[in-house]
Write a protein that holds these residues in place. Structure first.
Motif, PDB file in Angstrom:
ATOM      1  N   LEU B  81      -5.901  -1.427  -0.287  1.00 25.17           N
ATOM      2  CA  LEU B  81      -7.286  -1.036  -1.026  1.00 25.17           C
ATOM      3  C   LEU B  81      -7.427  -1.758  -1.976  1.00 25.17           C
ATOM      4  O   LEU B  81      -8.354  -1.704  -2.655  1.00 25.17           O
ATOM      5  CB  LEU B  81      -6.744   0.500  -1.456  1.00 25.17           C
ATOM      6  CG  LEU B  81      -6.559   1.410  -0.199  1.00 25.17           C
ATOM      7  CD1 LEU B  81      -6.290   2.727  -1.068  1.00 25.17           C
ATOM      8  CD2 LEU B  81      -7.785   1.761   0.398  1.00 25.17           C
ATOM      9  N   PRO B  83      -8.815  -4.440  -4.470  1.00 31.10           N
ATOM     10  CA  PRO B  83     -10.198  -4.895  -4.266  1.00 31.10           C
ATOM     11  C   PRO B  83     -10.339  -6.529  -4.054  1.00 31.10           C
ATOM     12  O   PRO B  83     -11.747  -6.863  -3.636  1.00 31.10           O
ATOM     13  CB  PRO B  83     -10.874  -4.657  -5.604  1.00 31.10           C
ATOM     14  CG  PRO B  83      -9.652  -4.781  -6.637  1.00 31.10           C
ATOM     15  CD  PRO B  83      -8.491  -4.289  -5.793  1.00 31.10           C
ATOM     16  N   ALA B  85      -8.909  -8.321  -1.642  1.00 36.57           N
ATOM     17  CA  ALA B  85      -9.400  -8.753  -0.093  1.00 36.57           C
ATOM     18  C   ALA B  85      -9.072  -7.264   0.699  1.00 36.57           C
ATOM     19  O   ALA B  85      -8.048  -7.094   1.295  1.00 36.57           O
ATOM     20  CB  ALA B  85      -8.013  -9.648   0.327  1.00 36.57           C
ATOM     21  N   PRO B  86      -9.857  -6.460   0.407  1.00 33.83           N
ATOM     22  CA  PRO B  86      -9.584  -5.082   0.817  1.00 33.83           C
ATOM     23  C   PRO B  86      -9.785  -4.989   2.503  1.00 33.83           C
ATOM     24  O   PRO B  86     -10.609  -5.625   2.989  1.00 33.83           O
ATOM     25  CB  PRO B  86     -10.722  -4.323   0.530  1.00 33.83           C
ATOM     26  CG  PRO B  86     -11.783  -5.249  -0.079  1.00 33.83           C
ATOM     27  CD  PRO B  86     -11.290  -6.438  -0.360  1.00 33.83           C
ATOM     28  N   HIS B  87      -8.678  -4.258   3.048  1.00 26.75           N
ATOM     29  CA  HIS B  87      -8.895  -4.028   4.459  1.00 26.75           C
ATOM     30  C   HIS B  87      -8.315  -2.698   4.628  1.00 26.75           C
ATOM     31  O   HIS B  87      -7.335  -2.561   5.499  1.00 26.75           O
ATOM     32  CB  HIS B  87      -8.020  -5.153   5.090  1.00 26.75           C
ATOM     33  CG  HIS B  87      -6.557  -5.446   4.787  1.00 26.75           C
ATOM     34  ND1 HIS B  87      -5.711  -5.052   5.214  1.00 26.75           N
ATOM     35  CD2 HIS B  87      -6.433  -6.124   3.527  1.00 26.75           C
ATOM     36  CE1 HIS B  87      -4.522  -5.368   4.534  1.00 26.75           C
ATOM     37  NE2 HIS B  87      -4.929  -5.848   3.360  1.00 26.75           N
TER      38      HIS B  87
END
Lengths: 212, 468
Positions: B81, B83, B85-87
């Motif tokens: 979560l 921010p 490199a959110p995935h």
């Protein structure tokens, strides 16, 4: 440009602004990390600047190219590019990589630029830009001299788009920071990436149909 | 394929994670000391309402022998979560399971049947060596931009330097060594980070030849094992600072940074002081622009009759605590310290990290005491609380009893056995109470020894959080 064009540009801007990956979440994280809203607010302009740069490159390029080349060629090339990029986004599991969270304003701009570019934010504007008659249409159509004017229109389109993006990102960031809390991410973080990829493909198809 | 909504086991903040539901299963690394039979991941039932509660309900054997499973970790966790490199729509479903001796890294899928994880990939030692230059993979942490795996040794038979390899999130391929500039760092062991502050911390054990055939007395007394921790710029991947604890403090191992991303401190456990055999816990913290360490807990050795001691310890007439694992609760309030030598798990209130307060203790096993589990008073126990894992809500603590094959043999020469105990936090006193219904041991583990435990959905040493 027509009212519908402006509305479409702004609408896509709002869509981009809504995506946590495009920056508002980063701004919220900065605000929470430093425990002050000012940190959140300070993070958004560099993020918007990076987004603007990413979108403007595409917009200016398209508008300028159209002024000197047959529209159909640009539309077909752009459409194919869009569909391909959208499908790649849809099918690929790869995600953007970036280590580091303590960024200067310049680094934050660079992050946003890369994030937007990697997601094809600018490409998504193609059908809107191509729906407009080329700026150079008229006596000077097809002349290289018309390119700067075309690029200017593209830049202006990117600015309108980014203003909408920034407005939505600001609103969402403040809502999450002040009211909802980050817990909302667990429930409301819809997989925008898939929708996003779908929109890219759809935009490509629209562009291709327009060129036919 | 990714999910439509975030994996429900991902939490933006430690506070939210502490409200997570109780784990239903636990995964335990089990290894055959003789290297004759395959190592395995044992699956324990941790659901108190289940008929098979406290029993081994699943068993996945690995394809080779001699791996020596040790530590392992999840492919993805709450850091997804973050921010930058959110995935968030990937799944926490794969266990990344290194063989510390074989240098193979296994990928097990827990989704089709959580009680029977299936092997989906093996990264051979050659690939780890060729791509990252490392061997003896150890700690696994799920980062926002990849899976980080520390390693103790170099490749092609080189002793070192050890370091960190990064694996691709999706393909699990080795992307390469993490370090861009390692400065003076050579020895490796554990690592973790203050992710939002771009800080990574590493600790030191020894090179393969220093550990694989047992602890080497001359090296220990010569103060040659690791005694420093290192701070790195996580974004630039560069060494920033080496902080020496003093060469009498041999082997700073497990690193437990505060889960709260706005905090800049953490705890590291030191196995032994060569001056008095004591163990200690140190706090790292900022000191102006640099990092500093402060010793906050001292655990003395316990005097003993040499006749009760293994050869290695006879000359000293005392049992060293041998603090070999520590674990910090998700709310950063309680630190659990394993004294594998004396057979004690101690719980400290570390709300004020500079001034820990001892609030609980459970005795199980121990080199001299051999304290039995209270529910099975006729069974003297070998080994002691070693790997310790805490549930996300902080109410349950799991301990297993093996340290490391060749070291087990030196400190418990008559056999270390195999057991996993669950301790419940007493809501009244804040202390720990062994659960009489949860004590899988001996033959349940089919002759294998047990090391690290990972809890379904995450635990106190799996996840890192980007939001306070």
């Amino acid at each position: 440009m027509t009212g519908a064009t402006w509305a479409a540009l702004a609408g896509l801007g709002a869509f981009h602004g809504l995506n946590p990956a495009m920056g508002w979440l980063f701004a919220v994280a900065r605000g929470l990390q430093e425990r002050r809203r000012a940190a959140l607010l300070a993070a958004l302009p560099p993020i918007a600047a990076g987004h603007l740069a990413s979108v403007a490159v595409v917009a200016a390029l398209v508008s300028a190219t159209r002024s000197v080349t047959a529209s159909t060629v640009v539309a077909v090339t752009g459409g194919v590019l869009l569909v391909g990029f959208g499908l790649w986004r849809l099918l690929s599991d790869r995600h953007f990589r970036w280590a580091g969270m303590r960024l200067s304003a310049a680094q934050l701009t660079a992050w946003s630029f890369l994030m937007s570019a990697a997601h094809g934010a600018g490409l998504m504007l193609l059908p809107v830009l191509l729906a407009e008659p080329a700026v150079g249409a008229g006596p000077h159509a097809g002349h290289l001299a018309a390119a700067p004017a075309g690029a200017l229109t593209g830049l202006f389109a990117a600015a309108v788009h980014t203003a909408a993006m920034l407005g939505v990102a600001l609103a969402v960031a403040l809502l999450v920071y002040e009211v909802l809390g980050v817990g909302v991410l667990r429930r409301a973080w819809f997989n925008v990436d898939r929708l996003w990829a779908g929109v890219l493909v759809a935009a490509g198809v629209v562009t291709l149909l327009g060129a036919a | 394929m990714t999910r439509w909504t975030p994996d429900p086991t991902f939490y933006p903040s430690p506070t939210l994670a502490a409200a997570a539901p109780a784990e239903k299963l636990a995964y335990v690394a089990a290894f055959d000391r003789a290297g004759q039979r395959p190592d395995a991941i044992a699956v324990l039932d941790t659901d108190p309402d289940s008929d098979s509660y406290g029993r081994v309900v699943g068993w996945t054997e690995l394809p080779n022998t001699g791996d020596e499973l040790h530590h392992f970790g999840w492919n993805a966790c709450s850091s997804a979560l973050c921010p930058t490199a959110p995935h968030p729509h990937v799944e926490r479903r794969y266990l990344i399971v290194p063989g510390l001796r074989s240098s193979r890294i296994h990928v097990l899928d827990t989704k089709p049947d959580p009680r029977r994880p299936s092997l989906v990939k093996v990264i051979e030692a050659e690939e780890l060596g060729k791509r990252a230059g490392y061997s003896r993979p150890h700690t696994v942490h799920c980062g926002p931009d990849g899976i980080y795996v520390s390693a103790l040794g170099g490749s092609d038979g080189q002793e070192g330097p050890g370091g960190i390899a990064v694996l691709d999130h999706t393909t699990f391929e080795v992307r390469g060594a993490w370090e861009a500039d390692r400065g003076p760092q050579f020895l490796a062991y554990d690592f973790w980070w203050h992710y939002t502050q771009d800080v990574l911390v590493t600790s030191e054990w020894g090179t393969p030849s220093m550990i694989e055939d047992g602890i080497v007395g001359e090296l220990l007394l010569g103060r040659r094992y690791g005694h420093a921790i290192h701070f790195w710029d996580l974004a630039k991947r560069r060494h920033v600072q080496r902080v020496d604890l003093g060469d009498q403090y041999q082997m700073p191992l497990e690193l437990r940074p505060a889960h709260d991303p706005t905090k800049s401190y953490g705890f590291v456990g030191v196995v032994i002081s060569v001056e008095d055999l004591s163990a200690s816990i140190w706090l790292w913290h900022r000191d102006g622009d640099t990092w500093a360490v402060t010793k906050v807990i001292d655990i003395p050795a316990e005097p003993a009759d040499p006749a009760d001691l293994p050869d290695l310890l006879k000359p000293f007439g005392a049992v060293p605590p041998l603090v070999t694992d520590i674990d910090l609760s998700v709310d950063d309030r309680f630190l659990h310290v394993s004294c594998w030598g004396t057979g004690e798990l101690i719980r400290y209130d570390v709300s004020d990290p500079f001034h820990p307060v001892r609030v609980g203790s459970v005795r199980l096993g121990g080199i001299v005491n051999r304290t039995p589990h209270p529910a099975f008073p006729d069974e003297p126990l070998a080994g002691g609380p070693q790997m310790v894992e805490i549930s996300r809500d902080g109410r349950r603590v799991y301990v297993s009893n093996s340290l490391y094959g060749s070291w087990d043999d030196q400190f418990y020469p008559d056999g270390v056995g195999a057991w996993v105990a669950k301790l419940d936090v007493d809501p009244e006193s804040g202390g720990l109470v062994p659960d009489p219904r949860f004590f899988p041991r001996g033959e349940e583990f089919r002759g294998l020894r047990v090391h690290q435990t990972r809890l379904q959905g995450g635990d106190a040493s799996s996840d890192s959080y980007c939001f306070p």
